[in-house]
Design a protein around this motif. Sequence first.
Motif, PDB file in Angstrom:
ATOM      1  N   ALA A 236       0.501   3.595   9.564  1.00 18.22           N
ATOM      2  CA  ALA A 236      -0.877   3.123   9.418  1.00 18.22           C
ATOM      3  C   ALA A 236      -1.033   2.307   8.146  1.00 18.22           C
ATOM      4  N   ALA A 237      -0.446   2.769   7.060  1.00 19.93           N
ATOM      5  CA  ALA A 237      -0.534   2.034   5.797  1.00 19.93           C
ATOM      6  C   ALA A 237       0.091   0.651   5.923  1.00 19.93           C
ATOM      7  N   GLN A 238       1.230   0.572   6.599  1.00 21.41           N
ATOM      8  CA  GLN A 238       1.876  -0.730   6.771  1.00 21.41           C
ATOM      9  C   GLN A 238       1.050  -1.633   7.682  1.00 21.41           C
ATOM     10  N   ALA A 239       0.473  -1.070   8.737  1.00 25.18           N
ATOM     11  CA  ALA A 239      -0.361  -1.868   9.647  1.00 25.18           C
ATOM     12  C   ALA A 239      -1.574  -2.434   8.916  1.00 25.18           C
ATOM     13  N   ILE A 240      -2.105  -1.665   7.997  1.00 20.94           N
ATOM     14  CA  ILE A 240      -3.240  -2.138   7.194  1.00 20.94           C
ATOM     15  C   ILE A 240      -2.785  -3.263   6.265  1.00 20.94           C
ATOM     16  N   SER A 241      -1.658  -3.051   5.596  1.00 21.93           N
ATOM     17  CA  SER A 241      -1.184  -4.065   4.647  1.00 21.93           C
ATOM     18  C   SER A 241      -0.795  -5.363   5.349  1.00 21.93           C
ATOM     19  N   LYS A 242      -0.360  -5.293   6.612  1.00 24.96           N
ATOM     20  CA  LYS A 242      -0.004  -6.490   7.375  1.00 24.96           C
ATOM     21  C   LYS A 242      -1.220  -7.135   8.047  1.00 24.96           C
ATOM     22  N   GLY A 243      -2.382  -6.479   7.957  1.00 19.19           N
ATOM     23  CA  GLY A 243      -3.590  -7.022   8.555  1.00 19.19           C
ATOM     24  C   GLY A 243      -3.718  -6.755  10.044  1.00 19.19           C
ATOM     25  N   ILE A 244      -2.894  -5.886  10.581  1.00 15.47           N
ATOM     26  CA  ILE A 244      -2.970  -5.531  12.006  1.00 15.47           C
ATOM     27  C   ILE A 244      -4.176  -4.630  12.235  1.00 15.47           C
TER      28      ILE A 244
ATOM     29  N   MET B 166       0.856  -1.176   0.000  1.00 13.32           N
ATOM     30  CA  MET B 166       0.000   0.000   0.000  1.00 13.32           C
ATOM     31  C   MET B 166       0.895   1.230   0.000  1.00 13.32           C
ATOM     32  N   THR B 167       0.671   2.129  -0.913  1.00  7.40           N
ATOM     33  CA  THR B 167       1.450   3.361  -0.987  1.00  7.40           C
ATOM     34  C   THR B 167       0.649   4.502  -0.382  1.00  7.40           C
ATOM     35  N   VAL B 168       1.351   5.543  -0.007  1.00  4.50           N
ATOM     36  CA  VAL B 168       0.696   6.693   0.615  1.00  4.50           C
ATOM     37  C   VAL B 168       0.534   7.799  -0.408  1.00  4.50           C
ATOM     38  N   ASN B 169      -0.700   8.266  -0.577  1.00  6.84           N
ATOM     39  CA  ASN B 169      -0.988   9.400  -1.437  1.00  6.84           C
ATOM     40  C   ASN B 169      -0.495  10.655  -0.717  1.00  6.84           C
ATOM     41  N   ASN B 170       0.130  11.554  -1.419  1.00  7.75           N
ATOM     42  CA  ASN B 170       0.675  12.750  -0.799  1.00  7.75           C
ATOM     43  C   ASN B 170      -0.386  13.782  -0.441  1.00  7.75           C
ATOM     44  N   SER B 171      -1.667  13.428  -0.550  1.00  7.57           N
ATOM     45  CA  SER B 171      -2.732  14.353  -0.179  1.00  7.57           C
ATOM     46  C   SER B 171      -2.546  14.777   1.271  1.00  7.57           C
ATOM     47  N   ARG B 172      -2.911  15.967   1.530  1.00  7.40           N
ATOM     48  CA  ARG B 172      -2.815  16.463   2.908  1.00  7.40           C
ATOM     49  C   ARG B 172      -3.973  15.899   3.726  1.00  7.40           C
ATOM     50  N   PHE B 173      -3.679  15.546   4.939  1.00  7.09           N
ATOM     51  CA  PHE B 173      -4.688  15.048   5.859  1.00  7.09           C
ATOM     52  C   PHE B 173      -5.199  16.208   6.700  1.00  7.09           C
ATOM     53  N   THR B 174      -6.483  16.204   6.980  1.00 11.44           N
ATOM     54  CA  THR B 174      -7.061  17.230   7.846  1.00 11.44           C
ATOM     55  C   THR B 174      -6.607  16.969   9.284  1.00 11.44           C
ATOM     56  N   LYS B 175      -6.844  17.925  10.139  1.00  7.49           N
ATOM     57  CA  LYS B 175      -6.487  17.781  11.549  1.00  7.49           C
ATOM     58  C   LYS B 175      -7.207  16.569  12.155  1.00  7.49           C
TER      59      LYS B 175
ATOM     60  N   THR C 175      -2.511   4.204  14.625  1.00 12.15           N
ATOM     61  CA  THR C 175      -1.131   3.830  14.911  1.00 12.15           C
ATOM     62  C   THR C 175      -1.009   3.288  16.336  1.00 12.15           C
ATOM     63  N   GLY C 176      -1.663   3.946  17.278  1.00 11.01           N
ATOM     64  CA  GLY C 176      -1.646   3.474  18.664  1.00 11.01           C
ATOM     65  C   GLY C 176      -2.298   2.108  18.804  1.00 11.01           C
ATOM     66  N   LEU C 177      -3.378   1.907  18.089  1.00 12.31           N
ATOM     67  CA  LEU C 177      -4.083   0.626  18.122  1.00 12.31           C
ATOM     68  C   LEU C 177      -3.201  -0.492  17.559  1.00 12.31           C
ATOM     69  N   ALA C 178      -2.546  -0.221  16.450  1.00 13.22           N
ATOM     70  CA  ALA C 178      -1.659  -1.222  15.848  1.00 13.22           C
ATOM     71  C   ALA C 178      -0.487  -1.532  16.777  1.00 13.22           C
ATOM     72  N   TYR C 179       0.068  -0.503  17.386  1.00 10.99           N
ATOM     73  CA  TYR C 179       1.176  -0.684  18.336  1.00 10.99           C
ATOM     74  C   TYR C 179       0.730  -1.566  19.500  1.00 10.99           C
ATOM     75  N   GLU C 180      -0.430  -1.271  20.058  1.00 14.21           N
ATOM     76  CA  GLU C 180      -0.944  -2.058  21.183  1.00 14.21           C
ATOM     77  C   GLU C 180      -1.157  -3.519  20.782  1.00 14.21           C
ATOM     78  N   ARG C 181      -1.690  -3.745  19.601  1.00 18.23           N
ATOM     79  CA  ARG C 181      -1.943  -5.115  19.140  1.00 18.23           C
ATOM     80  C   ARG C 181      -0.647  -5.891  18.936  1.00 18.23           C
TER      81      ARG C 181
END
Length: 103
Positions: A80-88, A1-10, A20-26
């Motif tokens: 987050a993209a990596q956690a998604i691609s790994k199924g976490i 999964m690649t990351v689109n350079n679009s800006r993320f809102t706050k 990210t915290g959820l993936a870390y905890e898991r």
Amino acid sequence: MTVNNSRFTKLEKKELRRLTGLAYERELAKALESLEGNFKKWRKNKITAFDLSELIHKFHNGVARDLWSFYMNGHTELVAAQAISKGIILKTEISPGILEKLK
């Protein structure tokens, strides 16, 4: 999964930090399962308190530190993209807007 350079809102950045915290905890919880087995061995007198202490020390300086470094590097979009691609993190746990930007 690649990351689109679009800006993320706050709000999206806040959601990425949550994911990210959820993936870390898991991942940390999964890693702790191996350490849990060593506590069982210690309670059954199969290893000494010194052995257990050394295993805890190795866990802290090894896998726990590696996970902390990976998840706390500040690159929430990539993590987050990596956690998604790994199924976490499941795609169903992510808002469609963020998922689209992470594609």
